[in-house]
Design a protein around this motif. Structure first.
Motif, mmCIF file in Angstrom:
data_model
loop_
_atom_site.group_PDB
_atom_site.id
_atom_site.type_symbol
_atom_site.label_atom_id
_atom_site.label_comp_id
_atom_site.label_asym_id
_atom_site.label_seq_id
_atom_site.Cartn_x
_atom_site.Cartn_y
_atom_site.Cartn_z
ATOM 1 N N GLU A 2 31.102 114.777 62.941
ATOM 2 C CA GLU A 2 32.087 115.838 63.176
ATOM 3 C C GLU A 2 31.800 116.598 64.465
ATOM 4 O OE1 GLU A 2 31.848 118.135 59.634
ATOM 5 O OE2 GLU A 2 33.069 116.746 58.435
ATOM 6 N N LEU A 3 30.531 116.895 64.725
ATOM 7 C CA LEU A 3 30.183 117.584 65.967
ATOM 8 C C LEU A 3 30.495 116.722 67.181
ATOM 9 C CD1 LEU A 3 26.783 119.443 65.441
ATOM 10 C CD2 LEU A 3 29.043 120.419 65.760
ATOM 11 N N HIS A 4 30.222 115.433 67.071
ATOM 12 C CA HIS A 4 30.502 114.502 68.172
ATOM 13 C C HIS A 4 31.996 114.483 68.491
ATOM 14 C CE1 HIS A 4 30.259 111.025 70.757
ATOM 15 N NE2 HIS A 4 31.010 110.305 69.945
ATOM 16 N N GLU A 5 32.832 114.407 67.470
ATOM 17 C CA GLU A 5 34.280 114.382 67.690
ATOM 18 C C GLU A 5 34.783 115.722 68.222
ATOM 19 O OE1 GLU A 5 35.823 113.232 63.924
ATOM 20 O OE2 GLU A 5 35.110 111.144 64.077
ATOM 21 N N GLU A 6 34.216 116.816 67.727
ATOM 22 C CA GLU A 6 34.595 118.141 68.219
ATOM 23 C C GLU A 6 34.242 118.289 69.694
ATOM 24 O OE1 GLU A 6 33.511 122.835 67.288
ATOM 25 O OE2 GLU A 6 32.914 121.261 65.873
ATOM 26 N N ARG A 7 33.066 117.805 70.068
ATOM 27 C CA ARG A 7 32.637 117.870 71.461
ATOM 28 C C ARG A 7 33.551 117.040 72.343
ATOM 29 N NH1 ARG A 7 31.510 114.195 75.176
ATOM 30 N NH2 ARG A 7 30.363 112.992 73.647
ATOM 31 N N GLN A 8 33.942 115.848 71.894
ATOM 32 C CA GLN A 8 34.829 114.991 72.672
ATOM 33 C C GLN A 8 36.171 115.666 72.922
ATOM 34 O OE1 GLN A 8 34.653 111.433 70.114
ATOM 35 N NE2 GLN A 8 33.802 110.309 71.844
ATOM 36 N N THR A 9 36.737 116.262 71.884
ATOM 37 C CA THR A 9 38.039 116.921 72.008
ATOM 38 C C THR A 9 37.973 118.091 72.991
ATOM 39 O OG1 THR A 9 38.613 116.305 69.736
ATOM 40 C CG2 THR A 9 39.868 118.102 70.744
ATOM 41 N N LEU A 10 36.934 118.911 72.855
ATOM 42 C CA LEU A 10 36.800 120.069 73.732
ATOM 43 C C LEU A 10 36.569 119.640 75.183
ATOM 44 C CD1 LEU A 10 36.531 123.097 74.171
ATOM 45 C CD2 LEU A 10 34.106 122.903 73.570
ATOM 46 N N GLU A 11 35.702 118.658 75.386
ATOM 47 C CA GLU A 11 35.422 118.201 76.745
ATOM 48 C C GLU A 11 36.676 117.661 77.416
ATOM 49 O OE1 GLU A 11 32.793 114.871 79.172
ATOM 50 O OE2 GLU A 11 32.561 115.058 77.012
ATOM 51 N N LEU A 12 37.475 116.903 76.680
ATOM 52 C CA LEU A 12 38.705 116.342 77.251
ATOM 53 C C LEU A 12 39.662 117.451 77.667
ATOM 54 C CD1 LEU A 12 40.475 113.924 77.929
ATOM 55 C CD2 LEU A 12 41.277 113.923 75.548
ATOM 56 N N SER A 13 39.797 118.467 76.827
ATOM 57 C CA SER A 13 40.696 119.572 77.143
ATOM 58 C C SER A 13 40.239 120.324 78.391
ATOM 59 C CB SER A 13 40.759 120.530 75.949
ATOM 60 O OG SER A 13 41.503 121.683 76.269
ATOM 61 N N LEU A 14 38.952 120.620 78.479
ATOM 62 C CA LEU A 14 38.429 121.339 79.633
ATOM 63 C C LEU A 14 38.485 120.483 80.890
ATOM 64 C CD1 LEU A 14 35.343 123.011 77.927
ATOM 65 C CD2 LEU A 14 37.484 124.117 78.584
ATOM 66 N N TRP A 15 38.244 119.190 80.745
ATOM 67 C CA TRP A 15 38.298 118.292 81.900
ATOM 68 C C TRP A 15 39.709 118.228 82.481
ATOM 69 C CZ3 TRP A 15 36.149 116.392 85.850
ATOM 70 C CH2 TRP A 15 36.667 115.276 86.508
#
Length: 556
Positions: free
Chosen positions: A326-339
């Protein structure tokens, strides 16, 4: 296909090449590869290619190592409570666990462990936790991957009656007045200089076990085995992207091979959860395992992976595995949005030598990821900053040829904190000082050239690549990493027997040279069937256990 570069072969000095061929029992191709990696002596090249577990250097060559092990041994003999303070990235979490596990095994009691949330606290050895250690009865605090310049916190610890041993590997700005164990206090050519935080801990434990053995500490029980930690320390070493020379080469060589059948129950469970087929590959580690460890620290839950490792000896790991995913998927989503936000603004500062991206109140663990993506995208250094209550927490990344940390040292008074590696570091700065920093950066004379040529380590043919001695070397060279890149070879004199298009965007060639054949994979490129020359890196396919080529460039 993409536009091809000019290929330039790196030719080794003839005298050194002849010496390798005469005395080293290396093939001409492997000799050239090793010499191009910087080896001038046959003995050191052979040790690098085919290391032995006995090649680890004497850990007492690290300054203040004797002082450190004597103080820890005293704590163990007197049954003192030991505290561990670790950094929240993969390196710090793993190093903290390895130290914790060893002390628990030899003492029978668990150390008190703190791995602060970097998103809340920022990077560093923070004095606010000293009272917690004191309340728990701790008399000795050992840091992991942090504290190399924490002069004020160390002084505060003395006021609390706490002894401190710093274990760290970052650049030294100000040495604290305590015992400090770091490869950075050895000569730059020493095998210890480039150790990561967990690597420093592993070296400390080698020295500590040796000292305890000589002191008769293990007269009633066998000394703990240290080999079991190499699989974990390898993950930390690869995650921290330190040069894979010296002790790092030994750690990753043996640890990478141990990871093919991991002994730690938690790693076994994680690999099963990820449906790995064995033996695992470097890609499995870099793209699937390490990101899940780092996600814990980046999303404010560094204790999760530590507790996951700790729970491996006792029972059910399903809840931990679910939390990691869950943390891995949360990190991926947030990173994509900020990128996506950053990418829109990259063109606005295209003339600036250094890109600066500003955010408000985003997780600090994401900053390094974003800075690295910007650096890779534009080929220039990048600083990404997130402000929280007037204080900016930042992360910097720079290309290989730029020592950005050194470039910032003349204006270090602008920073509240500044430290890390030459090309990857963290800092804190007030909002008021940001304009002054931007002004300083604009005056830096940094130039970046886009090279239209590419060095290759040698020319070869498929029949030569598949020669038995060369295959043995290609099996021994991994894992690759910083300062130990896979060899880049120009392959010629072949015919294309078959071309296969994979997923409508990749090309798989079947190349033939006489009776010899091998596959060459060209990712994100549609093939030209008339290809006559290929530049690529040889690798052993983990599933087929056959040599293949990962194509970097091709010419018809």
């Amino acid at each position: 296909m993409k536009e091809s570069k000019l290929w330039v072969q790196k030719l080794p000095p003839k005298e050194i090449l002849y010496n390798f061929l005469r005395e080293g029992a290396f093939t001409p191709l492997i000799s050239q590869i090793l010499i191009n990696k910087g080896f001038q002596e046959v003995s050191s090249a052979y040790t690098f290619l085919f290391p032995q577990i006995t090649d680890f250097a004497n850990p007492f060559d690290v300054p203040e190592m004797s002082l450190a092990v004597q103080r820890i041994a005293q704590a163990l003999k007197n049954k003192e409570i030991i505290g561990i303070y670790g950094d929240s990235d993969a390196d710090g979490i793993i190093g903290s666990y390895v130290l914790f596990d060893f002390i628990r095994e030899v003492s029978g009691k668990e150390p008190v462990v703190i791995i602060p949330d970097k998103n809340l606290e920022g990077y560093g050895f923070h004095g606010k936790y000293l009272s917690f250690f004191k309340e728990k009865g701790v008399s000795l605090v050992i840091t992991v991957d942090v504290g190399i310049s924490a002069t004020e916190t160390v002084n505060a610890a003395k006021a609390f009656g706490l002894d401190v041993i710093i274990t760290d590997h970052h650049e030294v700005l100000r040495k604290p007045d305590c015992i400090v164990v770091s490869g950075k206090f050895t000569p730059s050519h020493s095998p210890f200089y480039h150790l990561c935080g967990a690597g420093v801990v592993f070296t400390l434990l080698r020295a500590l076990r040796s000292y305890l053995y000589e002191e008769g500490f293990f007269s009633q029980c066998p000394p703990p085995q240290l080999r079991k930690y190499l699989e974990l320390v390898t993950l930390a070493t690869l995650a921290d992207m330190v040069p894979l020379w010296g002790e790092n080469r030994l750690i990753t060589y043996f640890g990478f091979r141990d990871l093919r059948e991991p002994t730690h129950p938690s790693l076994k469970a994680l690999f099963d959860h990820l449906n790995f087929r064995f033996p695992i590959s470097e890609e499995d580690l870099h793209f699937r395992v390490i990101p899940r460890i780092n996600a814990c620290g980046r999303m404010g839950r560094p204790e999760l992976f530590f507790e996951f490792l700790k729970a491996g000896r006792t029972g059910n790991l399903d809840l931990y595995l679910q939390g990691l995913q869950e943390l891995h998927e949360e990190r991926q989503t947030l990173e994509l949005s900020l990128w996506e936000t950053l990418e829109k603004n990259l063109s606005e500062e295209k003339d600036s030598p250094i890109y600066i991206g500003i955010f408000e109140n985003i997780p600090k663990g994401i900053l390094g990821l974003l800075a690295n993506r910007v650096k890779n995208k534009i080929g220039k250094p990048a600083l990404i900053i997130s402000f929280d209550n007037g204080v900016g927490f930042g992360s910097g990344r720079a290309p290989e040829e730029v020592n950005l940390l050194e470039a910032l040292l003349p204006c270090k008074d602008l920073f509240l904190e500044l430290g890390g590696h030459k090309r990857a570091f963290g800092f804190q700065i007030t909002r008021e000082n940001l304009p002054r920093l931007k002004g300083y950066l604009k005056e830096l004379n940094l130039s970046f050239e886009s090279l239209d040529y590419q060095y290759v380590d040698g020319e070869t043919r498929i029949s030569e690549l598949l020669f038995e001695d060369n295959l043995l070397a290609f099996q021994a060279l991994p894992p690759y990493g910083m300062s130990h890149e896979p060899p880049l070879l120009l392959v010629k004199d072949f015919e294309v027997k078959e071309v296969i298009i994979l997923k409508e965007k990749h090309t798989k060639y079947l190349l033939r040279d006489g009776l010899k054949e091998l596959y060459a994979l060209y990712f994100n490129q549609i093939a030209d069937e008339k290809v006559k020359l290929i530049v690529g890196t040889p690798f052993i396919n983990n599933f087929s256990q056959r040599l293949e080529i990962r194509v970097e460039d091709a010419k018809s």
